[in-house]
Design a protein around this motif. Structure first.
Motif: not given
Length: 186
Positions: A179-180, A19, A174-177, A26, A183, A22
């Motif tokens: 990036l969360d 990831w 990639p795993f959205q967590q 981001e 952020d 990615w």
């Protein structure tokens, strides 16, 4: 603030591994918050020896109190040793450990990486970053979840959060967590 990605063992070419690209993209989409995201080839990528990687990160990439390091697998072990070395007066802005281990798990390659050759200084490690976040997959077949749980237990405190991810393996995609968390926390 800048982000530095430290890859896992054998992850070369790094830009097409897991990831990493990615996340770099981001982070690049957040120029108001991050000055850069460092993703580069590491020397000795198949052994990722501490004696090679630590000087590379400290001297070639550079770290300061505005840096967030993200380490995956053997890269997480590298991050943990980097945190032990940080001056108490200048902790990193943050550290994210993805699939971290505290032992070599009986694996000869991990043993040769040098990270597991001595006990961890958990107190110094916790003081090495203002915020530390850890992810571990319950279905990780390379680093058992018990390894991650032990790391989490040792890092427990005000500046630490642990996400155990049901159904996740070794985080190859990639795993959205991730990036969360970046952020939300940084």
């Amino acid at each position: 603030m800048r982000v530095v990605i430290i890859p896992g063992m054998g992850c070369t070419p790094v830009h097409s591994s897991n990831w990493y690209s990615w996340l770099q993209t981001e982070i690049g989409n957040r120029p108001d918050r991050f000055s850069e995201c460092v993703l580069c080839e590491f020397p000795d990528p198949h052994a990722c020896k501490e004696s090679v990687w630590i000087p590379f990160v400290e001297n070639e990439i550079g770290l300061d109190d505005s840096t967030v390091v993200v380490g995956h697998s053997s890269g997480a072990a590298c991050v943990m040793r980097l945190l032990e070395r940080r001056p108490r007066s200048s902790p990193l802005r943050g550290a994210i450990l993805v699939a971290a281990a505290h032992t070599d798990m009986g694996d000869a390659d991990e043993r040769r990486s040098e990270y597991f050759s001595r006990p961890w200084d958990w107190t110094k490690l916790k003081e090495g970053a203002t915020q530390i976040h850890q992810f571990h997959g319950t279905e990780d077949y390379l680093i058992p979840v018990a390894e991650g749980r032990h790391v989490a237990e040792m890092l427990e405190g005000d500046n630490f959060e642990y996400d155990e991810m049901p159904g996740h393996t070794h985080f190859f995609r990639p795993f959205q967590q991730l990036l969360d968390v970046i952020d939300r926390r940084f």
